[in-house]
Design an enzyme around this catalytic site. Structure first.
Site, PDB file in Angstrom:
ATOM      1  N   LYS A  12      20.534  -0.363 -28.176  1.00  0.00           N
ATOM      2  CA  LYS A  12      21.924  -0.107 -28.573  1.00  0.00           C
ATOM      3  C   LYS A  12      22.270   1.316 -28.151  1.00  0.00           C
ATOM      4  O   LYS A  12      21.576   2.266 -28.525  1.00  0.00           O
ATOM      5  CB  LYS A  12      22.080  -0.256 -30.096  1.00  0.00           C
ATOM      6  CG  LYS A  12      23.521  -0.330 -30.541  1.00  0.00           C
ATOM      7  CD  LYS A  12      24.208  -1.594 -30.046  1.00  0.00           C
ATOM      8  CE  LYS A  12      24.263  -2.672 -31.101  1.00  0.00           C
ATOM      9  NZ  LYS A  12      24.792  -3.938 -30.532  1.00  0.00           N
ATOM     10  N   THR A  57      19.763  -5.933 -30.344  1.00  0.00           N
ATOM     11  CA  THR A  57      20.286  -4.558 -30.355  1.00  0.00           C
ATOM     12  C   THR A  57      21.030  -4.289 -31.664  1.00  0.00           C
ATOM     13  O   THR A  57      21.077  -3.156 -32.136  1.00  0.00           O
ATOM     14  CB  THR A  57      21.199  -4.278 -29.138  1.00  0.00           C
ATOM     15  OG1 THR A  57      22.389  -5.037 -29.238  1.00  0.00           O
ATOM     16  CG2 THR A  57      20.476  -4.558 -27.831  1.00  0.00           C
ATOM     17  N   ARG A 175      32.018  39.299  -8.944  1.00  0.00           N
ATOM     18  CA  ARG A 175      32.795  38.089  -9.223  1.00  0.00           C
ATOM     19  C   ARG A 175      32.539  37.644 -10.651  1.00  0.00           C
ATOM     20  O   ARG A 175      31.600  38.106 -11.311  1.00  0.00           O
ATOM     21  CB  ARG A 175      32.417  36.959  -8.247  1.00  0.00           C
ATOM     22  CG  ARG A 175      30.989  36.475  -8.424  1.00  0.00           C
ATOM     23  CD  ARG A 175      30.662  35.248  -7.561  1.00  0.00           C
ATOM     24  NE  ARG A 175      29.290  34.790  -7.822  1.00  0.00           N
ATOM     25  CZ  ARG A 175      28.744  33.703  -7.331  1.00  0.00           C
ATOM     26  NH1 ARG A 175      29.431  32.920  -6.504  1.00  0.00           N
ATOM     27  NH2 ARG A 175      27.513  33.361  -7.641  1.00  0.00           N
ATOM     28  N   GLN A 218      21.777  30.100  -8.330  1.00  0.00           N
ATOM     29  CA  GLN A 218      20.417  29.592  -8.198  1.00  0.00           C
ATOM     30  C   GLN A 218      19.422  30.600  -8.775  1.00  0.00           C
ATOM     31  O   GLN A 218      18.475  30.233  -9.493  1.00  0.00           O
ATOM     32  CB  GLN A 218      20.083  29.322  -6.715  1.00  0.00           C
ATOM     33  CG  GLN A 218      20.789  28.124  -6.106  1.00  0.00           C
ATOM     34  CD  GLN A 218      22.149  28.434  -5.494  1.00  0.00           C
ATOM     35  OE1 GLN A 218      22.859  29.341  -5.911  1.00  0.00           O
ATOM     36  NE2 GLN A 218      22.542  27.643  -4.488  1.00  0.00           N
ATOM     37  N   HIS A 246      34.109  27.848 -10.676  1.00  0.00           N
ATOM     38  CA  HIS A 246      34.657  28.892  -9.808  1.00  0.00           C
ATOM     39  C   HIS A 246      35.900  29.549 -10.407  1.00  0.00           C
ATOM     40  O   HIS A 246      36.792  28.862 -10.921  1.00  0.00           O
ATOM     41  CB  HIS A 246      35.046  28.291  -8.451  1.00  0.00           C
ATOM     42  CG  HIS A 246      33.909  27.623  -7.742  1.00  0.00           C
ATOM     43  ND1 HIS A 246      32.774  28.291  -7.340  1.00  0.00           N
ATOM     44  CD2 HIS A 246      33.726  26.330  -7.356  1.00  0.00           C
ATOM     45  CE1 HIS A 246      31.955  27.453  -6.730  1.00  0.00           C
ATOM     46  NE2 HIS A 246      32.501  26.248  -6.735  1.00  0.00           N
TER      47      HIS A 246
HETATM   48  O1  LIG Z   1      25.945  31.227  -6.685  1.00  0.00           O
HETATM   49  C1  LIG Z   1      26.400  30.537  -5.753  1.00  0.00           C
HETATM   50  N1  LIG Z   1      25.582  29.680  -5.094  1.00  0.00           N
HETATM   51  C2  LIG Z   1      26.021  28.902  -4.057  1.00  0.00           C
HETATM   52  O2  LIG Z   1      25.217  28.106  -3.475  1.00  0.00           O
HETATM   53  C3  LIG Z   1      27.375  28.995  -3.714  1.00  0.00           C
HETATM   54  N2  LIG Z   1      28.127  28.388  -2.754  1.00  0.00           N
HETATM   55  C4  LIG Z   1      29.395  28.872  -2.887  1.00  0.00           C
HETATM   56  O3  LIG Z   1      30.366  28.513  -2.182  1.00  0.00           O
HETATM   57  N3  LIG Z   1      29.455  29.804  -3.885  1.00  0.00           N
HETATM   58  C5  LIG Z   1      28.201  29.900  -4.411  1.00  0.00           C
HETATM   59  N4  LIG Z   1      27.713  30.642  -5.428  1.00  0.00           N
END
Ligand SMILES: O=c1[nH]c(=O)c2[nH]c(=O)[nH]c2[nH]1
Length: 291
Positions: A12, A57, A175, A218, A246
């Site tokens: 469920k 379930t 940024r 990353q 973004h």
């Molecule tokens: O931290 C980021 N990693 C990306 O892989 C990426 N690609 C992107 O257009 N902006 C960013 N910013």
């Protein structure tokens, strides 16, 4: 050509469970979404429609509610383990159970500076999560959080990426970095204090996001996972999924205005989606924890 039944499970999905526990006049809330999934020798129903092995379930759902009454729900990991072990222990044909739980947060409303006894508000969509898998007498626990929305208004750069004929993105050394963190960590060992572990991991994720100077999302993702593994021996592996929310600097030059990282357009889509796993090289075998 031979056709056969492959892996299967059933249960469920998304049982909505709210409990109120009373300590005198003070009420405590638990608000959970619980999904059950059972595995085992279920060929008969698939191949012939013989349901003699099928724990309905509907029964699974009722078990969730009955267990919530019979003893306090407690930590979601413990509740998941109780349910999973029940299904595997009670029904011989059921050899595995997976219980997935999201916990929805409620905060006490403050009235006249004091927390109210029985009135609550929902301050964010963040969820605490767990996925408990039991097979025979073994158990695996993967806990986490979802929709932890964070933003830092500086301390983030992104440059040095390859440029080709389709590249328009400007390099930046300042940024906004914003994301909604989904984290899932796999536990190893025993006697884990689930509540404390969750609180500490959440704190580490937030503090690392805030303090790590970011050259890419990353890099931030890896640093967050690494910090958790360094501090918390009970975690074998952590998986992170972080949409890059973004924030684009608005071009105000048509209006004769400069924009020194003050006015942004918060785009909701598309978004970069950065995902990764950070793990110990000597981690316990994951077994079926993720499957
Ligand atoms: O931290 C980021 N990693 C990306 O892989 C990426 N690609 C992107 O257009 N902006 C960013 N910013």
């Amino acid at each position: 050509m031979a056709i056969k039944l492959g892996p299967n499970q059933y249960g469920k999905a998304e049982v909505r469970l709210v409990t109120v526990t009373r300590a005198g006049d003070v009420h405590h809330l638990k608000d959970l979404t619980v999904s059950t999934a059972l595995r085992g020798d279920l060929a008969k129903t698939h191949l012939t429609g013989d349901n003699s092995d099928v724990v309905a379930t509907d029964t699974q759902k009722n078990t969730v509610y009955a267990f919530a009454k019979e003893s306090p729900v407690g930590e979601i990991e413990d509740f998941g383990l109780r349910l999973a072990r029940h299904f595997v222990g009670r029904f011989g044909q059921i050899t595995g159970a997976r219980i997935t739980i999201d916990e929805h947060a409620w905060d006490r409303i403050t009235v006249g500076g004091r927390p109210h006894d029985h009135a609550f508000s929902r301050s964010s969509d963040e969820k605490r999560t767990t996925v408990v898998t039991v097979e025979d007498d073994r158990a695996w626990v993967v806990s986490g959080l979802r929709d932890l929305v964070v933003l830092k208004s500086t301390g983030s750069e992104f440059h040095g990426f390859p440029r080709d004929e389709y590249t328009t993105l400007a390099e930046t050394d300042d940024r906004i970095l914003a994301t909604a963190v989904t984290a899932q960590w796999r536990y190893q060992g025993s006697d884990i204090d689930w509540r404390k572990s969750f609180a500490e991991i959440r704190r580490i994720l937030l503090e690392t996001f805030a303090t790590k100077h970011s050259l890419s999302l990353q890099q931030t993702l890896y640093a967050m996972g690494e910090a958790v593994l360094e501090a918390r021996g009970e975690v074998a592996e952590i998986r992170l999924s972080m949409p890059n929310k973004h924030h684009f600097v608005v071009d105000l030059s048509p209006f004769g205005l400069t924009n020194d990282n003050e006015v942004f357009h918060a785009a909701d889509r598309p978004y970069g989606l950065i995902e990764g796993t950070v793990l110990r090289d000597d981690a316990e075998d994951p077994g079926p924890a993720w499957q």
